[in-house]
Design a protein around this motif. Structure first.
Motif, PDB file in Angstrom:
ATOM      1  N   ASP A  70       0.974  -1.183  -0.009  1.00 35.87           N
ATOM      2  CA  ASP A  70       0.007   0.010  -0.058  1.00 35.87           C
ATOM      3  C   ASP A  70       0.852   1.347  -0.008  1.00 35.87           C
ATOM      4  O   ASP A  70       1.714   1.322   0.963  1.00 35.87           O
ATOM      5  N   PRO A  71       0.878   1.948  -1.070  1.00 37.42           N
ATOM      6  CA  PRO A  71       1.784   3.354  -1.073  1.00 37.42           C
ATOM      7  C   PRO A  71       1.588   4.232  -0.039  1.00 37.42           C
ATOM      8  O   PRO A  71       2.259   5.134   0.083  1.00 37.42           O
ATOM      9  N   THR A  72       0.338   4.271   0.487  1.00 35.09           N
ATOM     10  CA  THR A  72      -0.012   5.203   1.529  1.00 35.09           C
ATOM     11  C   THR A  72       0.663   4.563   3.003  1.00 35.09           C
ATOM     12  O   THR A  72       1.324   5.482   3.685  1.00 35.09           O
ATOM     13  N   THR A  73       0.086   3.580   3.296  1.00 35.91           N
ATOM     14  CA  THR A  73       0.418   2.974   4.740  1.00 35.91           C
ATOM     15  C   THR A  73       1.405   2.230   4.813  1.00 35.91           C
ATOM     16  O   THR A  73       2.151   1.982   5.775  1.00 35.91           O
ATOM     17  N   GLY A  74       2.093   1.818   3.767  1.00 37.53           N
ATOM     18  CA  GLY A  74       3.209   0.740   3.675  1.00 37.53           C
ATOM     19  C   GLY A  74       2.689  -0.499   3.858  1.00 37.53           C
ATOM     20  O   GLY A  74       3.505  -1.611   3.915  1.00 37.53           O
ATOM     21  N   ARG A  75       1.400  -0.961   4.144  1.00 39.23           N
ATOM     22  CA  ARG A  75       1.216  -2.318   4.692  1.00 39.23           C
ATOM     23  C   ARG A  75       1.463  -3.132   3.451  1.00 39.23           C
ATOM     24  O   ARG A  75       1.064  -2.924   2.078  1.00 39.23           O
ATOM     25  N   VAL A  76       1.912  -4.422   3.790  1.00 40.46           N
ATOM     26  CA  VAL A  76       2.423  -5.396   2.821  1.00 40.46           C
ATOM     27  C   VAL A  76       1.448  -6.448   3.053  1.00 40.46           C
ATOM     28  O   VAL A  76       1.286  -7.205   4.318  1.00 40.46           O
ATOM     29  N   VAL A  77       0.791  -7.125   1.765  1.00 40.44           N
ATOM     30  CA  VAL A  77       0.117  -8.360   2.202  1.00 40.44           C
ATOM     31  C   VAL A  77       0.509  -9.295   1.172  1.00 40.44           C
ATOM     32  O   VAL A  77       0.710  -8.935   0.044  1.00 40.44           O
ATOM     33  N   GLY A  78       0.949 -10.229   1.850  1.00 34.15           N
ATOM     34  CA  GLY A  78       1.378 -11.398   0.653  1.00 34.15           C
ATOM     35  C   GLY A  78       1.114 -12.844   1.405  1.00 34.15           C
ATOM     36  O   GLY A  78       0.744 -12.921   2.311  1.00 34.15           O
ATOM     37  N   GLY A  79       1.814 -13.676   0.441  1.00 31.93           N
ATOM     38  CA  GLY A  79       1.580 -15.196   0.862  1.00 31.93           C
ATOM     39  C   GLY A  79       2.265 -16.034  -0.214  1.00 31.93           C
ATOM     40  O   GLY A  79       2.572 -15.418  -1.303  1.00 31.93           O
ATOM     41  N   ALA A  80       2.038 -17.211  -0.200  1.00 30.18           N
ATOM     42  CA  ALA A  80       2.660 -18.203  -1.204  1.00 30.18           C
ATOM     43  C   ALA A  80       2.575 -19.823  -0.628  1.00 30.18           C
ATOM     44  O   ALA A  80       1.786 -19.698   0.416  1.00 30.18           O
ATOM     45  N   GLN A  81       2.496 -20.574  -1.810  1.00 27.36           N
ATOM     46  CA  GLN A  81       2.506 -21.990  -1.282  1.00 27.36           C
ATOM     47  C   GLN A  81       4.001 -22.465  -0.879  1.00 27.36           C
ATOM     48  O   GLN A  81       4.931 -22.175  -1.541  1.00 27.36           O
ATOM     49  N   PHE A  82       4.135 -23.597   0.140  1.00 23.57           N
ATOM     50  CA  PHE A  82       5.261 -23.803   0.509  1.00 23.57           C
ATOM     51  C   PHE A  82       5.210 -25.484   0.652  1.00 23.57           C
ATOM     52  O   PHE A  82       4.143 -25.900   0.800  1.00 23.57           O
ATOM     53  N   GLN A  83       6.533 -25.984   0.778  1.00 25.45           N
ATOM     54  CA  GLN A  83       6.715 -27.501   1.131  1.00 25.45           C
ATOM     55  C   GLN A  83       6.662 -27.762   2.408  1.00 25.45           C
ATOM     56  O   GLN A  83       7.268 -27.258   3.404  1.00 25.45           O
ATOM     57  N   ALA A  84       5.752 -28.757   2.910  1.00 30.26           N
ATOM     58  CA  ALA A  84       5.801 -29.246   4.284  1.00 30.26           C
ATOM     59  C   ALA A  84       7.041 -29.777   4.454  1.00 30.26           C
ATOM     60  O   ALA A  84       7.936 -30.452   3.540  1.00 30.26           O
ATOM     61  N   SER A  85       7.561 -29.856   5.892  1.00 27.72           N
ATOM     62  CA  SER A  85       9.062 -30.000   6.037  1.00 27.72           C
ATOM     63  C   SER A  85       9.252 -31.611   6.251  1.00 27.72           C
ATOM     64  O   SER A  85      10.287 -32.066   6.261  1.00 27.72           O
ATOM     65  N   PHE A  86       8.117 -32.256   6.673  1.00 29.17           N
ATOM     66  CA  PHE A  86       8.274 -33.800   6.833  1.00 29.17           C
ATOM     67  C   PHE A  86       7.342 -34.598   6.470  1.00 29.17           C
ATOM     68  O   PHE A  86       6.838 -35.674   6.893  1.00 29.17           O
ATOM     69  N   GLY A  87       6.896 -34.257   4.941  1.00 37.97           N
ATOM     70  CA  GLY A  87       5.885 -34.840   4.507  1.00 37.97           C
ATOM     71  C   GLY A  87       5.586 -34.515   3.005  1.00 37.97           C
ATOM     72  O   GLY A  87       6.314 -33.334   2.543  1.00 37.97           O
ATOM     73  N   PRO A  88       4.845 -34.997   2.122  1.00 39.90           N
ATOM     74  CA  PRO A  88       4.675 -34.579   0.767  1.00 39.90           C
ATOM     75  C   PRO A  88       3.747 -33.371   0.421  1.00 39.90           C
ATOM     76  O   PRO A  88       3.795 -32.988  -0.662  1.00 39.90           O
TER      77      PRO A  88
END
Ligand SMILES: *[C@@H]1O[C@H](CO)[C@@H](O)[C@H](O)[C@H]1NC(C)=O
Ligand SMILES: *[C@@H]1O[C@H](CO)[C@@H](O)[C@H](O)[C@H]1NC(C)=O
Ligand SMILES: *[C@@H]1O[C@H](CO)[C@@H](O)[C@H](O)[C@H]1NC(C)=O
Ligand SMILES: *[C@@H]1O[C@H](CO)[C@@H](O)[C@H](O)[C@H]1NC(C)=O
Ligand SMILES: *[C@@H]1O[C@H](CO)[C@@H](O)[C@H](O)[C@H]1NC(C)=O
Ligand SMILES: *[C@@H]1O[C@H](CO)[C@@H](O)[C@H](O)[C@H]1NC(C)=O
Ligand SMILES: *[C@@H]1O[C@H](CO)[C@@H](O)[C@H](O)[C@H]1NC(C)=O
Ligand SMILES: *[C@@H]1O[C@H](CO)[C@@H](O)[C@H](O)[C@H]1NC(C)=O
Ligand SMILES: *[C@@H]1O[C@H](CO)[C@@H](O)[C@H](O)[C@H]1NC(C)=O
Ligand SMILES: *[C@@H]1O[C@H](CO)[C@@H](O)[C@H](O)[C@H]1NC(C)=O
Ligand SMILES: *[C@@H]1O[C@H](CO)[C@@H](O)[C@H](O)[C@H]1NC(C)=O
Ligand SMILES: *[C@@H]1O[C@H](CO)[C@@H](O)[C@H](O)[C@H]1NC(C)=O
Length: 811
Positions: free
Chosen positions: A193-211
């Motif tokens: 957000d160019p006014t407040t700087g709020r950053v909203v994000g996400g992604a998909q990731f690999q589980a660390s001990f499973g498929p």
């Protein structure tokens, strides 16, 4: 005071008369125990069982909780989610926040993980300038920025203090969206957000001990003190920041891209420092929910109030255990070890209620079990003693998973993490956890909103229904029912034909715990059926197997069997430190070992708690049983870092020699546990698995060892003149007093530490070897008379020995 976002627990507010409880037990906790040499300990900030665990990440290779107390490693950021003490891959570590005070311009700022990392300030003794206490963290970086951390359940609050500078460089904060612990992100989203700087994000990731893969979202807001405007904003790809880009789509290239936001703030006027408060809400459901979590849990960015509330939550739970200190030199150290260990048992599983992306339910949702295999032995029995409401919420969460995850219904979670099923290490060890709860709280189950019927149905699913993949949930149950062992040469779809002996022994114990619940529910036929299945461990016993070079008394081993019924030979040294082939028996899909993190020699005491009398009989009597335990421990077959082995030092009780257990368990503490940063055994990565080692050390220090899903606790002597437990459901405090306490021998050997006799509320008790759960229900005073005579027996009567199935116990 409670932080917003702490799940209110119905019993927590009652007054508990615990005369030994300290006002601020959080002050006894040393969070840095086990933070070097691969202890994998998480020293950052979380609420008890909070979802958010905010902490420093370093470039220490393979440190699974991010932090390393070795100051030579560099800081890569402060991320919001971690696990504590796990194996597998490096879990979580999402949304690293990183302060950059030294950039000469936006465009030249180092943003990638590798380019941006910095050292901490190093103190004269060589340690890093880091401080941690329950609910609070601070660290001074070599760039001059001080970073402080605190958290609510799903939101972190970071306070970055940038000193004033004369050279015109302004405070900048990097928000890293893609770099999780395994750098496994795909499909990132991010807006600025160019006014407040709020950053909203996400992604998909690999589980660390499973498929599996999972999605997670963050919502980052800023506030400066004194208030100054946002000066610059933009996004970065790798080490290239670009001003004014507000949507990651404009930059993202594909898998492997590192991506985030860079914000700059106008500095405070004059010689004042600029404080940038960074609030990060996290959600596994959606970006919108991440923002809602942040706004509701930390509406006003009040760092000190959030931190005080977190400490209050810790004091609430830690204060249920009290100790009286003796006059000896070691007592404060032992208290620090006790409370640091207790703290560790309340990190995981995490309360992810409201954050389950897989189905909607009003029931609690807990995650990060990682793994029940590690924790069923001691963590939940300790929770049963002082935190039953939390235990009930976790049990409800586990039942809810069983009810929803599958076409009609599923199986209990085993090694769940980041909302995904992960690999099972042995049996279905949710069973002993649910059973532990029910054996101890059946009478309170309704009041705690645990449905007895649903609990029993969940156990039956593990005991009766073949899952589609028994490497992820449930058991290879059809084979267990057909053969009463798991044949080594049986190839079935639906799982890996490995660890057949370990799994069979665990299945037997799991069935024992189900029989305990069945009996309480008056399901007599089921009780008998599962108790019979609990005896199936004998089917892997080959009476003729011996150890090459071992003593004649050590004869008979748990060995793999084939479909034909014939035994297949495995060298009893296999997968031990004495294995000539150096096999390890760690989890590995291609591994066809019959054993998992154990050897044929160590697995019987590891996995058979329900019937040690039978093991004694199979081994040719109590003397042989003792000689074998000695052989196991003295020759390195007992591995204190490996959870299944935890009970080995206490097994002398079953041979009527409790003094030997007392000495062995005290030697284990003396040798392996202390409050240094390397004060935890386990530099092989199996160390401090989410509270398993903490609860283990705790019980040894308290002078007890639990038998899960039973009403008995094996008894030894505490490391203090007295220790007390308050239980908010029973509204009772139980105190164990060691009369004529004379201190703890420094090396664990000898001393006036052996239990000679026991009274309960002034009346003589039949056994020096175990206590009944009644003691904790009633709030009794247990008094132990100590002696320096290691040869004391359990008592004069046959029922002075702790119970075993084959001698009619547990009925
Ligand atoms: C810190 O880590 C470095 C690099 O691995 C190593 O050389 C050094 O011995 C470690 N220092 C301590 C005190 O363990
Ligand atoms: C960091 O520096 C501050 C002074 O700026 C000091 O008060 C603090 O003790 C230092 N250490 C830590 C770990 O915060
Ligand atoms: C950052 O700037 C400070 C103040 O000028 C300086 O002390 C420090 O060495 C710099 N750090 C790095 C990593 O450049
Ligand atoms: C970024 O945007 C601001 C205001 O919207 C503008 O003044 C500035 O020139 C822009 N900078 C760049 C590098 O595009
Ligand atoms: C949960 O309920 C919400 C609101 O009705 C809905 O949007 C969402 O899709 C549901 N989630 C699941 C996993 O069913
Ligand atoms: C049990 O559920 C009822 C109804 O939902 C609720 O009022 C009560 O507070 C719950 N008790 C506990 C211990 O969670
Ligand atoms: C018997 O054990 C050996 C050694 O572990 C193994 O290689 C072999 O495959 C096993 N035999 C069968 C029939 O499974
Ligand atoms: C089981 O039977 C006992 C004795 O008749 C009774 O007290 C108890 O309430 C019963 N329990 C259940 C769950 O039905
Ligand atoms: C063990 O040895 C005895 C005596 O040689 C033999 O009768 C028995 O069949 C053997 N048992 C197994 C399981 O090999
Ligand atoms: C603490 O324990 C570790 C092993 O767990 C050991 O290496 C270290 O020497 C011990 N430190 C002290 C001060 O006893
Ligand atoms: C708990 O016990 C104390 C006295 O031991 C009593 O004052 C208090 O009322 C009890 N609380 C509840 C909720 O029963
Ligand atoms: C343990 O310490 C005692 C007293 O200091 C000493 O007599 C004994 O030899 C030590 N034993 C071992 C096994 O180190």
């Amino acid at each position: 005071m409670r932080a917003p976002g702490i799940r209110s627990l119905c019993y927590a507010a009652i007054f508990l008369p615990n005369a030994l409880a300290a006002a601020d037990p959080a002050s006894f906790v040393n969070l840095f125990v086990g933070t070097t040499d691969g202890g994998h300990v998480f020293p950052g900030v979380t609420l008890p069982h909070g979802m958010v665990k905010v902490g420093m990440d370093t470039d220490s290779p393979g440190n699974h909780a991010g932090y390393d107390a070795n100051s030579s490693f560099r800081v890569t950021g402060f991320s919001q989610l971690h696990d504590d003490g796990t194996g597998g891959g490096v879990p979580l570590s999402h949304f690293k926040i990183f302060p950059s005070p030294n950039c000469t311009s936006f465009e030249t700022c180092d943003t990638s993980l590798e380019a941006r990392k910095v050292l901490r300030n190093i103190l004269p003794d060589g340690s890093p300038d880091d401080f941690a206490s329950p609910g609070y963290w601070s660290s001074n970086l070599s760039t001059g920025v001080r970073v402080e951390l605190t958290a609510t359940r799903r939101t972190s609050l970071q306070r970055h203090t940038f000193p004033a500078r004369a050279d015109g460089r302004i405070p900048r904060i990097n928000v890293d969206i893609t770099n999780d612990g395994q750098q496994s992100s795909t499909v990132p989203t991010m807006t600025v957000d160019p006014t407040t700087g709020r950053v909203v994000g996400g992604a998909q990731f690999q589980a660390s001990f499973g498929p599996g893969r999972y999605s997670v979202f963050g919502c980052v807001d800023f506030r400066t003190e004194p208030s100054t405007p946002l000066a610059e904003y933009g996004s970065w790809l790798g080490n290239t920041p670009v001003r004014n880009i507000t949507n990651a789509k404009q930059m993202y290239r594909g898998f492997g891209s590192e991506l985030g936001a860079l914000l700059a703030f106008a500095p405070a006027p004059g010689a004042q420092a600029t404080v940038v408060l960074v609030r990060t809400g996290v959600s596994f459901v959606s970006a919108a929910q991440a923002c809602a979590n942040a706004e509701s849990e930390i509406p006003d960015f009040d760092f000190d109030a959030v931190s005080a509330a977190a400490r209050g939550a810790w004091n609430d739970v830690l204060g249920r255990v009290g100790v009286e200190l003796g006059s000896q030199d070691d007592q404060e150290d032992m208290r620090a070890l006790l409370y640091s260990s207790l703290y560790r048992t309340h990190i995981s599983p995490g309360d992810y209620t409201g954050e389950n992306p897989n189905w909607n339910s009003t029931e609690p949702y807990y995650d990060s079990f990682y793994c029940n295999w590690d924790t069923f032995r001691t963590l939940y029995p300790l929770m049963a003693m002082h935190d039953p409401e939390r235990f009930a919420l976790i049990v409800r969460g586990m039942i809810n998973i069983q009810q929803h995850e599958g076409v009609f219904a599923g199986w209990l979670p085993e090694c769940r993490g980041a909302t995904q099923q992960q690999f099972i290490q042995g049996g279905s060890n949710g069973d002993p956890i649910l059973s532990e709860f029910f054996v101890k709280y059946a009478a309170h189950a309704n009041a705690l909103n645990v449905s007895s019927q649903s609990l029993y149905n969940a156990l039956l699913a593990d005991a009766e229904d073949l899952p589609p993949d028994w490497d992820l949930q449930g058991r290879e149950i059809d084979a267990w029912k057909k053969f009463n062992y798991i044949p080594q040469d049986l190839v079935e779809p639906g799982g890996t034909p490995s660890k057949v002996v370990s799994r069979a022994l665990e299945y037997a114990f799991d069935d024992f715990t189900i029989s305990q619940v069945a009996k309480l529910l008056n399901k007599t036929a089921d009780g008998a059926k599962y108790a019979a299945r609990a005896g199936n461990f004998v089917n892997n016993w080959n009476p003729n197997t011996t150890v090459p070079g071992g003593p004649a008394s050590v004869k008979g081993m748990m060995q793999p069997r084939l479909v034909s019924g014939a035994f297949n030979f495995t060298d009893p040294r296999h997968c031990s430190v004495n294995d000539p082939t150096h096999a390890t028996c760690f989890l590995d899909g291609s591994n066809r070992d019959g054993y998992y993190e154990g050897s044929p020699l160590s697995v019987p005491p590891q996995f058979v708690l329900q019937d040690n009398a039978k093991l004694i009989q199979l081994q040719g009597g109590a003397q042989n049983f003792i000689e074998r335990l000695d052989f196991i421990i003295d020759n390195g077959y007992f591995d204190v870092t490996d959870e299944p082995g935890q009970q080995i030092p206490f097994m002398y009780h079953y041979a009527g020699r409790p003094g030997l257990s007392t000495q062995r368990s005290r030697q284990a503490i003396a040798q392996f546990f202390n409050t240094s940063t390397n004060g935890l055994p386990g530099n092989d990565g199996t160390g401090f698995v989410i509270g398993a080692m903490g609860s283990y050390a705790f019980f040894y220090l308290a002078g007890m060892y639990p038998v899960p899903a039973t009403r008995q606790l094996l008894l030894s002597s505490p490391f203090f003149p007295s220790i007390s437990f308050s239980n908010p459901v029973f509204n009772k405090t139980t105190t164990i007093k060691a009369r004529n306490f004379q201190g703890n021998p420094a090396n664990g050997t000898g001393g006036t530490v052996f239990v000679k006799s026991v009274t309960i509320d002034g009346k003589p008790w039949k056994s020096t070897c175990f206590l009944e759960w009644d003691v904790f229900e009633k709030g009794s005073t247990v008094e132990l008379e100590l002696t320096n005579d290691i040869t004391m027996s359990c008592g004069q009567t046959a029922d002075a020995l702790p119970p075993s199935l084959s001698t009619g116990g547990f009925n």
